[in-house]
Structure formats: structure tokens, C-alpha cells
Motif scaffolding. Structure first.
Motif, PDB file in Angstrom:
ATOM      1  N   LYS A 288       0.731  -1.038  -0.091  1.00  0.00           N
ATOM      2  CA  LYS A 288       0.039  -0.179   0.143  1.00  0.00           C
ATOM      3  C   LYS A 288       1.017   1.126   0.009  1.00  0.00           C
ATOM      4  O   LYS A 288       1.694   1.471   0.887  1.00  0.00           O
ATOM      5  N   GLN A 289       0.709   2.344  -0.925  1.00  0.00           N
ATOM      6  CA  GLN A 289       1.439   3.239  -1.094  1.00  0.00           C
ATOM      7  C   GLN A 289       1.360   4.243   0.179  1.00  0.00           C
ATOM      8  O   GLN A 289       2.505   4.627   0.788  1.00  0.00           O
ATOM      9  N   ALA A 359       1.977   0.724  -4.294  1.00  0.00           N
ATOM     10  CA  ALA A 359       3.544   0.990  -4.734  1.00  0.00           C
ATOM     11  C   ALA A 359       3.969  -0.307  -5.202  1.00  0.00           C
ATOM     12  O   ALA A 359       3.767  -1.327  -4.583  1.00  0.00           O
ATOM     13  N   ASN A 360       5.027  -0.479  -6.133  1.00  0.00           N
ATOM     14  CA  ASN A 360       5.366  -1.761  -6.571  1.00  0.00           C
ATOM     15  C   ASN A 360       6.782  -1.274  -6.957  1.00  0.00           C
ATOM     16  O   ASN A 360       7.264  -0.405  -7.293  1.00  0.00           O
ATOM     17  N   VAL A 420      -2.995  -6.152   0.912  1.00  0.00           N
ATOM     18  CA  VAL A 420      -2.541  -5.609  -0.391  1.00  0.00           C
ATOM     19  C   VAL A 420      -3.070  -6.413  -1.365  1.00  0.00           C
ATOM     20  O   VAL A 420      -3.112  -7.743  -1.391  1.00  0.00           O
ATOM     21  N   GLN A 421      -3.958  -5.573  -2.179  1.00  0.00           N
ATOM     22  CA  GLN A 421      -4.638  -6.500  -3.188  1.00  0.00           C
ATOM     23  C   GLN A 421      -3.805  -6.073  -4.522  1.00  0.00           C
ATOM     24  O   GLN A 421      -3.581  -5.099  -4.984  1.00  0.00           O
ATOM     25  N   GLY A 458       6.867  -3.058   7.873  1.00  0.00           N
ATOM     26  CA  GLY A 458       5.627  -3.407   7.306  1.00  0.00           C
ATOM     27  C   GLY A 458       6.141  -4.023   5.865  1.00  0.00           C
ATOM     28  O   GLY A 458       4.915  -4.311   5.162  1.00  0.00           O
ATOM     29  N   PHE A 459       7.144  -4.389   5.632  1.00  0.00           N
ATOM     30  CA  PHE A 459       7.406  -4.739   4.155  1.00  0.00           C
ATOM     31  C   PHE A 459       6.905  -6.168   4.135  1.00  0.00           C
ATOM     32  O   PHE A 459       6.382  -6.693   2.742  1.00  0.00           O
TER      33      PHE A 459
END
Length: 532
Positions: A288-289, A359-360, A420-421, A458-459
Motif C-alpha cells: 500500500k502506497q 507501490a510496486n 494488499v490487493q 511492514g515490508f
């Protein structure tokens, strides 16, 4: 002119206050500061007391007086002015051919066109308008066009990316590249930002504008046209073979992308000197960004002022392999990027606003000939093996294999999508991602992800999606270091990322300029009048 490094403002300072800070740094009054301009701007978020760091170019009333003070971070600079080399004396019997219209081909063709050489550009994929339709059809319906996709088509693979313009190449031509992009419609801020990007949506218009400029200068294009072979006689290139026939030229700029596997095979069949090259493989991870913003800035609300936060991570595994983040896309999406049927390749993409939920980033592990063999094309076979395996693990329909990072690290199969979707358009299949890579690579990836969870809170909540294999070319087409021509065939100029001489949009564009300059040094522009 003077250049000052490390002028820092707080996030609450207005940029208009720079003049005050400059005068304080130099110890002068405001009337002695004739003018100033921002050369580079970056964000320093290392200590959460976030600063905006500027490099500025200034003109003062008495430069010698300032220099006599020997003030820290102040130096004299001469503004860089790009100059085209003088034209050579050799007659060019045919117009130069540029194979491929990614960043290298684009900038090579643009320079040649500006200097009167009227290049012929041959691109296997479609022009931008058609290409976008074909790519979006694949993302929505799973109908792949192997000739036109994220890898092939006008603008190259970088068109469907974040449009990153950061480069580690220390070449003054990078300024020329950025200036041309601005002239073609990119925002002027890219000239100042330390980590500039355009965004896929804006980059498409920039590419179209450069194409139209080349045409206006006498260049011409053949889209949807694959170069099937080279015409070589007595060790010299004489033209290229396409389904439309033979196009003659004694000057061929080979600006193929890193996915042009059939072209590599054609070069191999001609015994053109190539060498296997190390590259990297891995996965895309999504978070999540807002969580990345909160971790990187300390206060996630600062993203509204500073932009979506980025990260760059590195780790060396116990087996010596480098593991690193690559092409991080804030507020972006993970996109299906394969160019071959029944395979999976992932990549990341951001629009200019970078306002997506996730974010990716790629998380990659270094690989080399020890992993896939010393044969010239064995790296390609290794890529293909992983891409086919990912397709099988995804269970068809171009679904990508995926697993939440914390489950991967605990050797637990993810059972449902939660948190995270994934943004991957064609869907994912949850599975055991330890089955994707050979053990040595899997071990390095595991250790890298463990290290990154310690660096970014949280990574481990993120999801990993496979497989990413096209970060760079698996081969290098060897060229002479002076003339930049192939060491095997005169008149053939290997260029850009696909030939092993670049690693991103700007470095590929720089290489395109360098190769075009070498052509200019040798030849006079052709005098032929026909347009082909």
C-alpha cells in the motif's frame, strides 16, 4: 557562474526563500546576487527531519571575491553546451537505417534527422496509437500480439513504465536528453529533479512528438515491420531484410530492445560477435502506497507535498549474490509484460500523477553464466524457462503466480487475497513461490526479503508476483570502442539496452546519441531524393 551544493530548506519553506539562503551561504547582500537558478532538487528523508536539498547555479556581482573565501560547496562551473561533431567526408550512398524505436533508436534517429541524414526507422511493433490499443486489449482480454506489446512497439519497453529518467551514467549528454524530452512535451521540472520521471501517460505523447519531428525533418518510418535478417557482403552491412523486401544501406544502427530474441538468433547465425551478459531475475512486490509514505517520511500526509515516497534497497546474500530493488513505481501498477505466448513476464508502471493505491518494485537477484551456461544465447533460454514455469504456476489464462511476502518467508502457502490487493490486470494464482527459481537464487531472494523487512517497517505485508526476467539484456553485441561499429561487421552499429550498452531510458538515449555522432563523423548526409 558559481554552483552551490547542499542548500537545504525545510518542507515548510517556500522555494522563493532560496535567495535568502544563498546570500547567507555566500555572505553577501541581496543586491550582490544577480540571478540564480535551480540545477537539481532532491528530498533528504533519512532522519525524518525532512529537508529539500538544492543545487543552485548563481551569478554574483563579484565572483572572484566569493572564490577567495573558499566557501564550502561552492565551485566555478561552465554551462554545458551540447555540440554535434563535424560531418565526415565519406559519401553515404543510402539513407541510414535505425532498427528499433525505443530510447536509443529515438535519439539516434532524432540527431541524424536534425543533421540532414533523413534516417529510415524500422520498428517491429505498431505506432503509439495502435500499440496502446493492443496492449490494453491484452491486459483486459488476455489476447497477446507477439509483435506489439509492452516489449515491442513505438517508444520501446520504457513506454509502459514509470518513465524514470534517473541514470548513474556520468555523461553530460544526459542534459541534452532531458532538454529534448522537455521540447517534446515533458514537464520542465525533469531538468531539476534528482529523480525525474515522466509517467507512462505523458511519455506516450512525448514519443509521438519526437516521431513527428523526425518525419518533418525528412525521416521516415516502417511500423509493424520486423527486420528478419541483415544483408552482409565482404564483412560489411549492405542492408536489412523485411517481409516488404530488402532495404539497402551501408549504415545500420541496431537499436533493438532486450527482448528481441529472434534478432539475437539472426546475429548468432551470421557469427556476429556476441558475449553472454550477467543480468537479474526476480519478482514484483506490491505494498500500500500510504504505508510506504508513512515509513519513508515518518508522516504519510507529507506525500501530498513531497509526492509518493520511493525506496531503493540492496543486500548481499550469504552466497555472494546481490539482491536489490529495481524500477520502483510509486502509486503504480504491476503489468503483464510478456511478448511470447504461454509465458509470464511482469513489470511496473506509473502514471504521471503516481496516485494509485499501491507501490510496486522489482526485487531482483543477480544471475550470470554460472547459472545458465557459457553459450552465447543460454541466458535467453534461462529467461524462457522461468517465464514458462511462471505461466504453469499461474495455471493458465496469463494469471501470474503470487504469494504474500510473510507467507513466503514462513514457507506457508497464501490461501486468500487480503490486505494488499494485487493490481496485476489478468489476475494472480496464489502458490508456493519457492518453486519458481533454482535453489541458489531462491535462497538469495529469501535473505534479501528478510533484510528488507528490517529496513522498511511492514515490508513483509506486501505481495510478491512473478516473474520479472527482462531487467536488462542477456547478451552484449560486441563493438569497437572507438568507432562503435560491430567488431564483426563494418557499418553495423550495436546500440542501446538491447545490445548491452545501457540500462534505462536516459542511458539508452545517450548511447543513441553517441552512435549517431560516430556516423556523422564518418559520412556526409545522403543526397538521394526518394522517400522509402
Amino acid at each position: 557562474m558559481l554552483r552551490i551544493n547542499q542548500i537545504t530548506l525545510s518542507v515548510n519553506d517556500r522555494e522563493e526563500m532560496l535567495g535568502k539562503y544563498i546570500c547567507a551561504h555566500l555572505g553577501i547582500g541581496r543586491r550582490d546576487l544577480v540571478s540564480y537558478s535551480v540545477y537539481k532538487r532532491s528530498i533528504d528523508a533519512r532522519k525524518k527531519d525532512i529537508k529539500i536539498v538544492y543545487t543552485v547555479d548563481v551569478v554574483v556581482s563579484d565572483e572572484s571575491k566569493i572564490l577567495s573565501k573558499k566557501i564550502k560547496d561552492v565551485s566555478v562551473i561552465t554551462q554545458y553546451q551540447y555540440t554535434v561533431p563535424s560531418k565526415g567526408n565519406k559519401k553515404m550512398r543510402h539513407r541510414p537505417i535505425v532498427v528499433g524505436f525505443g530510447p536509443a533508436g529515438m535519439f539516434a534517429a532524432l540527431l541524424l534527422a536534425k543533421e540532414g541524414y533523413r534516417p529510415i526507422v524500422i520498428e517491429r511493433g505498431s505506432k503509439m496509437e495502435e500499440r496502446v490499443e493492443k496492449v490494453e486489449r491484452f491486459w483486459k482480454e488476455g489476447i497477446l500480439d507477439p509483435s506489439c506489446n509492452v516489449q515491442f512497439g513505438e517508444g520501446g519497453a520504457g513506454t509502459f513504465s514509470d518513465g524514470k529518467l534517473t541514470t548513474r551514467v556520468k555523461d553530460p549528454r544526459s542534459r541534452k536528453v532531458l532538454e529534448e524530452l522537455v521540447a517534446a512535451g515533458a514537464k520542465e521540472e525533469i531538468l531539476q529533479e534528482a529523480h525525474p520521471h515522466i509517467g507512462t501517460d505523458k511519455l506516450r505523447n512525448v514519443v509521438r512528438n519526437i516521431r513527428e519531428q523526425i518525419i518533418a525533418l525528412g525521416g521516415s518510418f516502417h511500423f509493424n515491420t520486423l527486420v528478419e535478417d541483415l544483408v552482409i557482403e565482404d564483412g560489411k552491412v549492405c542492408g536489412v531484410v523485411t517481409k516488404k523486401g530488402i532495404l539497402k544501406s551501408e549504415t545500420v544502427l541496431l537499436c533493438i530492445g532486450h527482448s528481441a530474441r529472434d534478432t539475437y538468433q539472426a546475429l548468432y547465425d551470421h557469427s556476429i560477435t556476441m558475449t553472454p551478459k550477467a543480468f537479474a531475475v526476480g519478482v514484483r512486490v506490491e505494498h500500500k502506497q500510504e504505508e510506504i509514505d508513512a515509513c519513508q517520511y515518518g508522516d504519510g500526509s507529507l506525500a501530498k507535498k513531497l509526492g509518493a515516497a520511493e525506496y531503493y534497497l540492496t543486500h548481499t546474500a550469504d552466497n555472494g549474490r546481490g539482491v536489490f530493488s529495481f524500477c520502483m513505481c510509486p502509486g503504480g501498477v504491476v503489468v503483464p509484460s510478456n511478448s511470447e505466448i504461454d509465458s509470464i513476464v511482469t513489470n511496473g508502471m506509473s502514471y504521471a500523477a503516481r496516485d494509485g493505491e499501491n507501490a510496486n518494485s522489482a526485487i531482483l537477484v543477480q544471475v550470470g553464466p554460472k547459472d545458465y551456461g557459457e553459450e552465447i544465447l543460454s541466458g535467453i533460454a534461462f529467461q524462457e524457462m522461468l517465464e514458462k514455469r511462471a505461466y504453469v504456476m499461474g495455471k493458465g489464462g496469463y494469471k501470474a503466480p503470487a504469494q504474500y511476502i510473510h507467507d513466503y518467508l514462513e514457507h506457508t502457502i497464501s490461501t486468500e487475497l487480503q490486505g494488499v490487493q494485487p493490481s496485476y490486470a489478468l489476475g494472480v494464482t496464489l502458490c508456493n513461490m519457492h518453486e519458481l527459481f533454482p535453489k541458489d537464487i531462491d535462497v538469495a531472494l529469501t535473505q534479501g526479503l528478510q533484510a528488507f523487512t528490517r529496513k522498511i517497517k511492514g515490508f513483509e505485508k506486501g505481495i510478491m508476483i512473478g516473474v520479472e526476467t527482462r531487467s536488462s539484456s542477456p547478451v552484449r553485441v560486441e563493438r569497437d570502442t572507438q568507432s562503435l561499429q560491430s567488431v564483426s561487421v563494418k557499418g553495423l552499429y550495436p546500440c542501446g539496452e538491447g545490445c548491452g550498452y545501457a540500462g534505462g531510458i536516459v542511458s539508452a538515449a545517450i548511447d543513441g546519441l553517441k552512435v549517431a555522432e560516430e556516423v556523422i563523423k564518418v559520412y556526409q548526409p545522403p543526397k538521394v531524393k526518394e522517400v522509402k
